[in-house]
Design a protein around this motif. Structure first.
Motif, PDB file in Angstrom:
ATOM      1  N   UNK A 111      63.137  70.890  -9.807  1.00 29.60           N
ATOM      2  CA  UNK A 111      62.805  70.842  -8.234  1.00 29.60           C
ATOM      3  C   UNK A 111      64.242  70.201  -7.853  1.00 29.60           C
ATOM      4  N   UNK A 112      64.765  70.533  -6.404  1.00 32.85           N
ATOM      5  CA  UNK A 112      65.903  70.167  -6.065  1.00 32.85           C
ATOM      6  C   UNK A 112      66.074  68.960  -5.311  1.00 32.85           C
ATOM      7  N   UNK A 113      65.123  68.357  -4.728  1.00 31.93           N
ATOM      8  CA  UNK A 113      65.152  67.040  -4.006  1.00 31.93           C
ATOM      9  C   UNK A 113      63.986  66.426  -4.183  1.00 31.93           C
ATOM     10  N   UNK A 114      63.840  65.022  -3.753  1.00 32.05           N
ATOM     11  CA  UNK A 114      62.901  64.292  -3.995  1.00 32.05           C
ATOM     12  C   UNK A 114      61.507  64.703  -3.754  1.00 32.05           C
ATOM     13  N   UNK A 115      61.396  65.419  -2.517  1.00 30.54           N
ATOM     14  CA  UNK A 115      60.058  65.990  -2.264  1.00 30.54           C
ATOM     15  C   UNK A 115      59.550  66.900  -3.209  1.00 30.54           C
ATOM     16  N   UNK A 116      60.547  67.950  -3.573  1.00 29.34           N
ATOM     17  CA  UNK A 116      60.170  68.765  -4.610  1.00 29.34           C
ATOM     18  C   UNK A 116      59.672  68.222  -5.813  1.00 29.34           C
ATOM     19  N   UNK A 117      60.470  67.131  -6.237  1.00 31.54           N
ATOM     20  CA  UNK A 117      59.916  66.659  -7.543  1.00 31.54           C
ATOM     21  C   UNK A 117      58.849  66.072  -7.361  1.00 31.54           C
ATOM     22  N   UNK A 118      58.441  65.378  -6.425  1.00 27.27           N
ATOM     23  CA  UNK A 118      56.856  64.972  -6.400  1.00 27.27           C
ATOM     24  C   UNK A 118      55.962  66.178  -6.334  1.00 27.27           C
ATOM     25  N   UNK A 119      56.144  67.142  -5.672  1.00 24.58           N
ATOM     26  CA  UNK A 119      55.183  68.326  -5.835  1.00 24.58           C
ATOM     27  C   UNK A 119      55.134  68.669  -7.370  1.00 24.58           C
ATOM     28  N   UNK A 120      56.379  68.760  -7.973  1.00 24.99           N
ATOM     29  CA  UNK A 120      56.388  69.305  -9.176  1.00 24.99           C
ATOM     30  C   UNK A 120      55.617  68.259 -10.136  1.00 24.99           C
ATOM     31  N   UNK A 121      55.774  66.906  -9.901  1.00 24.15           N
ATOM     32  CA  UNK A 121      55.041  66.169 -10.627  1.00 24.15           C
ATOM     33  C   UNK A 121      53.515  66.203 -10.469  1.00 24.15           C
ATOM     34  N   UNK A 122      53.226  66.249  -9.275  1.00 20.01           N
ATOM     35  CA  UNK A 122      51.618  66.646  -8.973  1.00 20.01           C
ATOM     36  C   UNK A 122      51.193  67.767  -9.858  1.00 20.01           C
ATOM     37  N   UNK A 123      51.883  68.873 -10.020  1.00 17.17           N
ATOM     38  CA  UNK A 123      51.350  70.042 -10.811  1.00 17.17           C
ATOM     39  C   UNK A 123      51.406  69.551 -12.240  1.00 17.17           C
TER      40      UNK A 123
END
Length: 391
Positions: A111-123
């Protein structure tokens, strides 16, 4: 059990004549497996592997590809992934040692940024609830695995069981293995010939007819109207990495400001970057916008991509089904066996599809994960399928 297609040969010791329509990785695998069962097989395709198989990146990624509500597809993909090493070993052996480019290298999802990291954590939480083998990583841990990742990568997930294969090498090996088993290739287009309510062969574009006891339809997105499939456009790039040192050691999938991108490095030095998903019908035009977006997102994850030679850009149509599960089984027309609708998982599912087609042609059972792909789930029931169930 007696094979369900009802030919005289099917009821005796002599296997029947089969025409496989479509020579991509799924069709070629089916032809090879059927010939191994003793069938007389003809493969019909003007340019085998020239469709979606040519553009495929070859990711074997049932875990990384997890989408909400696709539990049956996940189970099918996990079964296929577990059997893939045996499958490619069989193909390579049958092809006289020809390589398939299989690599058990794992996949790193970043994930590149915090929003992407949150999406990746959900998955990842969904993957963990299903008991899948995933491990959360910090950005620093991601760069320890892949040092040329951008410093801005903020986190990731290591999926050790998601591997890769080179679809072009796999297809070459499958074709060699099929030839060795006596599969005949007819380099023409064709269509299913239906007579008296059943598939009796394939009519070639030139007018000739190939008679068959069984027709296997593996034409991908062009299997309509015999299968409820649609074309899903995908654009893919191929770049060349320098021989002195590759940018990546494993497949990297990324979320870049909520956009998905993947980078698949080959031992040959090729780097595959993809892929778009576009509902545009049979539109296989390469667009400047897609090339720009893919390169921009790939470069955001791995800045060194900007220095690579761009050697190929392709657009092809994946065969999508209404529920994203493939269609493997008898369709509405007796004598017609469907092997299509694999969407983004055609390479991964090619081996298990071929095994299932060979089993169904012999009237044998298939695993529950494959049985879920029965075209009858969309409401069609064929005399052939009912005959098998009656036994």
């Amino acid at each position: 059990m007696v094979p369900p297609w009802g030919s005289p040969a099917a009821h005796g010791a002599v296997p029947g004549r089969v025409v496989v329509l479509g020579g991509g990785v799924v069709g070629a695998a089916c032809a090879w497996r059927l010939a191994g069962r003793g069938h007389r097989v003809v493969l019909v395709d003007p340019v085998p592997g020239g469709g979606a198989s040519r553009a495929a990146a070859g990711m074997l990624a049932p875990v990384s590809e997890l989408h909400h509500g696709e539990r049956e597809l996940l189970e099918l993909g996990l079964l296929a992934a577990a059997g893939f090493p045996r499958y490619v070993a069989d193909v390579e052996r049958a092809a006289g040692g020809a390589p398939t480019g299989y690599r058990a290298c794992g996949t790193l999802v970043v994930a590149l940024d915090a929003g992407d990291r949150a999406r990746l954590a959900d998955v990842r939480r969904a993957q963990e609830r299903l008991g899948l083998d995933v491990r959360a990583l910090t950005g620093r841990e991601c760069r320890r695995l892949e040092p040329l990742l951008d410093p801005g990568v903020s986190g990731g997930t290591l999926v050790r069981g998601d591997h890769q294969v080179d679809p072009r090498e796999l297809l070459r090996a499958l074709r060699a293995a099929a030839r060795d088993r006596g599969v005949e290739h007819v380099a023409e287009t064709g269509e299913v010939l239906v007579e008296d309510g059943r598939a009796s062969g394939v009519r070639l574009a030139g007018g000739a007819v190939l008679r068959a006891d069984l027709v296997v339809l593996a034409t991908g997105a062009r299997a309509h109207p015999h299968a409820p499939v649609r074309p899903v456009k995908g654009q893919v790039l191929r770049l060349r990495m320098p021989p002195a040192g590759h940018l990546l050691t494993r497949t990297v999938r990324g979320v870049v400001r909520d956009r998905d991108v993947y980078l698949v490095p080959r031992r040959s030095g090729e780097l595959v970057v993809g892929a778009t998903t576009e509902e545009r019908g049979f539109d296989e035009a390469v667009t400047a916008g897609a090339v720009h977006d893919l390169l921009r997102d790939a470069q955001a994850l791995v800045p060194g991509v900007a220095e690579l030679e761009l050697v190929e850009v392709l657009a092809r149509s994946r065969p999508g089904s209404p529920d994203n599960l493939p269609l493997i089984g008898f369709g509405e027309v007796p004598g017609l066996l469907l092997a299509t609708g694999h969407h983004r998982n055609g390479v991964l599912l090619s081996g298990i599809t071929a095994d299932a087609v060979a089993a169904l042609a012999a009237g044998e059972d298939v695993p529950p994960e494959v049985a879920a792909c029965d075209p009858g789930r969309f409401g069609s029931r064929t005399a052939a399928r009912e005959e098998v169930r009656a036994r």
